[in-house]
Scaffold this motif. Structure first.
Motif, mmCIF file in Angstrom:
data_model
loop_
_atom_site.group_PDB
_atom_site.id
_atom_site.type_symbol
_atom_site.label_atom_id
_atom_site.label_comp_id
_atom_site.label_asym_id
_atom_site.label_seq_id
_atom_site.Cartn_x
_atom_site.Cartn_y
_atom_site.Cartn_z
ATOM 1 N N LYS A 139 0.866 -1.182 0.000
ATOM 2 C CA LYS A 139 0.000 0.000 0.000
ATOM 3 C C LYS A 139 0.903 1.234 0.000
ATOM 4 C CE LYS A 139 -4.592 0.721 1.895
ATOM 5 N NZ LYS A 139 -5.556 0.214 2.893
ATOM 6 N N ILE A 140 0.612 2.179 -0.900
ATOM 7 C CA ILE A 140 1.558 3.280 -1.129
ATOM 8 C C ILE A 140 0.811 4.596 -1.246
ATOM 9 C CG2 ILE A 140 3.466 4.075 -2.582
ATOM 10 C CD1 ILE A 140 3.309 1.143 -3.839
ATOM 11 N N ALA A 141 1.317 5.643 -0.566
ATOM 12 C CA ALA A 141 0.738 6.982 -0.671
ATOM 13 C C ALA A 141 1.842 8.040 -0.661
ATOM 14 C CB ALA A 141 -0.242 7.248 0.470
ATOM 15 N N LEU A 142 1.606 9.118 -1.386
ATOM 16 C CA LEU A 142 2.489 10.295 -1.403
ATOM 17 C C LEU A 142 3.945 9.908 -1.653
ATOM 18 C CD1 LEU A 142 0.948 12.375 1.525
ATOM 19 C CD2 LEU A 142 0.715 12.810 -0.925
ATOM 20 N N SER A 143 4.154 8.979 -2.584
ATOM 21 C CA SER A 143 5.494 8.465 -2.862
ATOM 22 C C SER A 143 5.827 8.600 -4.343
ATOM 23 C CB SER A 143 5.606 7.007 -2.422
ATOM 24 O OG SER A 143 5.458 6.898 -1.009
#
Length: 335
Positions: A139-143
């Protein structure tokens, strides 16, 4: 830091920087999380924060021992549901990599990335039963500037979930299944979300998943953002429920209210050389927003078949503009 061959119990732990020089975290043994989620006392069991030039590697396993906790995951009907621990998280980590690790039976997600830049993941195995709730693989955010390759993901939720504010991703040689596919979203639920731009998913196989490639945005969305520059190519679907699925009417449970269209613009999407079998009759679904139609969607050489008693595969299109060339099974419906 080195974890040798053997089995070791470990409570919730944070490895926080900043640090001088390169950091190597080698796991050859098995790390066991407390079976009782309350004993971790953190949202992430093993957390790395504010570190540059970090390597997490080895042939070992991080075992979340999540089976006892999965029955507690009833957030779809209980606003006071507990926050279950993610196996391993990376926050504000740059120029780093992970390879060779196995993550097993996470209580919630396996790997979580927040505000990460230039991070490579290769040769990783993420495993939980198909009926384990909310056990997202990655799960990935703001990357930004991440590469995920040669990785096997079997889980009870999204194999890979791309959330708000992600840019420049290359995902290839991934096997996904069981699981919910490789998803962008859900997006649009919160006001302060950021654009998603520049995602390539290629040379990968989906087996028995509920979705193959999916984009999901909330109906009556709170944010107005753009999802753009997406390439999906050379993907095999084996008995996948919904191989290609853009859903801009996502509204899984209250308090979602079906009051209007999604305000999220999806544009510049290429789908090339995608083949295999669809469990559903609808193999290709573009359910786009009436207010913000999907734009510049290109279909090139699609061959998705359905062998059910309800007839051959079909495509459904709402509010989508683009083009189609090459072989097209099922027949396309793009304007």
């Amino acid at each position: 830091m080195y974890i040798p061959i053997g089995r070791f119990y470990l409570g919730g732990v944070t490895f926080g920087g900043p640090c001088n020089g390169k950091i190597s975290f080698v796991i050859d043994g098995t790390l066991l999380a407390p079976p009782n989620n309350d004993d971790i006392k953190k949202e992430t069991w093993i957390n790395f924060r504010y570190i540059d030039y970090l390597t997490v590697s080895g042939g070992g396993t991080v075992d979340g021992q999540g089976k006892r906790s999965w029955s507690l995951n009833d957030c779809h009907k209980n606003n006071n549901c507990p926050t279950l621990a993610i196996n391993m998280g990376f926050d504000f980590v740059k120029k780093s990599r992970m390879n060779g690790i196995t993550s097993l039976n996470s209580k919630a997600g396996h790997l979580n990335f927040f505000s990460v830049d230039h991070f490579d993941i290769t040769g990783v195995n993420l495993k939980a039963p198909g009926n384990s709730p909310n056990t997202d693989g990655i799960k990935i955010a703001l990357s930004s500037n991440m590469q995920i390759s040669n990785t096997h993901i079997s889980t009870g939720d999204d194999c890979i979930a791309m959330l708000s504010g992600n840019t420049n991703f290359d995902i290839y040689n991934v096997t996904c299944g069981p699981g919910h596919g490789i998803s962008i979203g859900s997006l649009g639920k919160n006001k302060d979300e950021k654009n998603v731009k520049g995602l390539t998913v290629r040379d990968s196989v989906f087996t028995g998943t509920t979705n193959g490639i999916r984009i999901k945005t909330w109906e009556s969305s709170a944010s107005t953002i753009v999802i753009s520059n997406l390439v999906y190519k050379n993907l095999q679907m084996i008995d996948v429920e919904s191989p290609i699925n853009i859903d801009q009417k996502y509204c899984p449970y209250p308090p979602c209210n079906k009051l209007g269209d999604s305000h999220i613009q999806i544009q510049n999407v290429t789908l090339k050389n995608i083949w295999g079998t669809s469990r559903n009759k609808v193999a290709v679904k573009f359910q786009c927003s009436k207010s913000f139609p999907c734009k510049d969607v290109q279909l090139i050489d699609i061959n998705l078949t359905h062998n059910g008693v309800d007839g051959p595969a079909i495509a459904l299109c709402d509010n989508v503009e683009g083009s189609a060339t090459g072989r097209m099974v099922p027949p396309h419906c793009i304007n």
